[in-house]
Scaffold this motif. Structure first.
Motif, PDB file in Angstrom:
ATOM      1  N   LEU A  60      -2.801   2.274   9.243  1.00 39.44           N
ATOM      2  CA  LEU A  60      -3.738   1.459  10.009  1.00 39.44           C
ATOM      3  C   LEU A  60      -4.268   0.272   9.202  1.00 39.44           C
ATOM      4  O   LEU A  60      -4.710  -0.722   9.779  1.00 39.44           O
ATOM      5  N   ASP A  61      -4.212   0.344   7.872  1.00 45.21           N
ATOM      6  CA  ASP A  61      -4.696  -0.758   7.052  1.00 45.21           C
ATOM      7  C   ASP A  61      -3.564  -1.676   6.599  1.00 45.21           C
ATOM      8  O   ASP A  61      -3.699  -2.391   5.594  1.00 45.21           O
ATOM      9  N   VAL A  62      -2.461  -1.699   7.323  1.00 41.74           N
ATOM     10  CA  VAL A  62      -1.287  -2.458   6.906  1.00 41.74           C
ATOM     11  C   VAL A  62      -1.595  -3.940   6.738  1.00 41.74           C
ATOM     12  O   VAL A  62      -1.092  -4.585   5.815  1.00 41.74           O
ATOM     13  N   PHE A  63      -2.454  -4.513   7.601  1.00 44.69           N
ATOM     14  CA  PHE A  63      -2.766  -5.936   7.494  1.00 44.69           C
ATOM     15  C   PHE A  63      -3.667  -6.240   6.296  1.00 44.69           C
ATOM     16  O   PHE A  63      -3.760  -7.387   5.870  1.00 44.69           O
ATOM     17  N   LEU A  64      -4.333  -5.229   5.775  1.00 43.83           N
ATOM     18  CA  LEU A  64      -5.169  -5.392   4.592  1.00 43.83           C
ATOM     19  C   LEU A  64      -4.409  -5.090   3.306  1.00 43.83           C
ATOM     20  O   LEU A  64      -4.601  -5.748   2.286  1.00 43.83           O
ATOM     21  N   ARG A  65      -3.561  -4.093   3.355  1.00 45.52           N
ATOM     22  CA  ARG A  65      -2.945  -3.557   2.137  1.00 45.52           C
ATOM     23  C   ARG A  65      -1.683  -4.301   1.728  1.00 45.52           C
ATOM     24  O   ARG A  65      -1.295  -4.279   0.556  1.00 45.52           O
ATOM     25  N   THR A  66      -1.031  -4.957   2.676  1.00 46.50           N
ATOM     26  CA  THR A  66       0.218  -5.656   2.385  1.00 46.50           C
ATOM     27  C   THR A  66       0.075  -7.142   2.709  1.00 46.50           C
ATOM     28  O   THR A  66      -0.834  -7.554   3.422  1.00 46.50           O
ATOM     29  N   ALA A  67       0.991  -7.936   2.165  1.00 42.76           N
ATOM     30  CA  ALA A  67       0.965  -9.387   2.383  1.00 42.76           C
ATOM     31  C   ALA A  67       1.837  -9.746   3.586  1.00 42.76           C
ATOM     32  O   ALA A  67       2.865  -9.112   3.832  1.00 42.76           O
ATOM     33  N   PRO A  68       1.447 -10.782   4.350  1.00 40.56           N
ATOM     34  CA  PRO A  68       2.285 -11.203   5.474  1.00 40.56           C
ATOM     35  C   PRO A  68       3.593 -11.814   4.990  1.00 40.56           C
ATOM     36  O   PRO A  68       3.665 -12.409   3.915  1.00 40.56           O
ATOM     37  N   GLU A  69       4.622 -11.662   5.808  1.00 32.50           N
ATOM     38  CA  GLU A  69       5.899 -12.296   5.501  1.00 32.50           C
ATOM     39  C   GLU A  69       5.756 -13.817   5.512  1.00 32.50           C
ATOM     40  O   GLU A  69       6.348 -14.522   4.688  1.00 32.50           O
TER      41      GLU A  69
END
Length: 205
Positions: A166-175
């Motif tokens: 659920l925290d993918v937008f926080l934990r990883t960088a956008p392409e």
């Protein structure tokens, strides 16, 4: 409970303010609003055949920039429009995101934007399965009931996710990250060659 998510997820974060928060302590609080948020658990079971899962997060000067969020699921259409963003599914199984300059408030109108002259929509980026990307734009609003101006910053995170946290937008960088930011203190973007130009940018990670 399994809270991982799969499917097309759209997160829109909007920050709205007036001239009272253009500088000083108000500006510091306003500038601290995030570019991403944790997806709510309510969306963890919204995948499957759902076309679009939306998470809205709203920060306003009126509420001291405390977040207010809500979710919705839209089905039955190949695209969804959120503010001036248009998110479309493609025949190849991916997603493309466009910015509709005709729907932006000042200073995003066509007569001020050489970037969009002749084309009301600009394609910002594509998202392939397993990827996510970000678009950002700002605008100046006119409050017709008072005659005063307001300002908004919109951040759109779009992910074709598979078994993601659920925290993918926080934990990883956008392409990809694309920004369309205008000088809001004047009547439209700065002219080419001006000391402080309009700042479109694209970053790839």
């Amino acid at each position: 409970m399994d809270t991982r998510v799969s499917g097309l997820f759209i997160q829109l974060l909007t920050t709205e303010w007036t001239k009272d928060s253009r500088g000083g302590a108000g500006a510091r609080v306003r500038d601290a609003t995030p570019l991403a948020s944790v997806l709510p658990e309510a969306l963890s079971g919204a995948g499957g055949n759902a076309s679009f899962q939306l998470h809205h997060v709203y920060f306003s000067e009126q509420r001291r920039f405390l977040p207010r969020d809500w979710t919705e699921v839209r089905r039955g259409r190949p695209f969804v429009e959120v503010e001036a963003f248009r998110v479309e599914r493609t025949d190849e199984g991916g997603v493309r995101v466009l910015l509709d300059y005709g729907k932006m408030g000042m200073p995003g109108r066509l007569e001020w934007s050489g970037l969009s002259r002749g084309e009301p929509q600009e394609e910002l980026f594509h998202v392939a399965p397993g990827e996510w990307a970000r678009g950002v734009y700002n605008e100046r609003l006119q409050y017709w009931e008072t005659g005063h101006s307001g300002y908004c910053k919109h951040v759109l995170n779009v992910g074709l996710l598979f078994d993601a946290e659920l925290d993918v937008f926080l934990r990883t960088a956008p392409e990809t990250e694309v920004r369309r930011e205008f000088q809001l203190r004047q009547r439209g973007p700065s002219a080419p060659g001006a000391a402080v130009p309009r700042m479109p940018s694209v970053a790839r990670h």
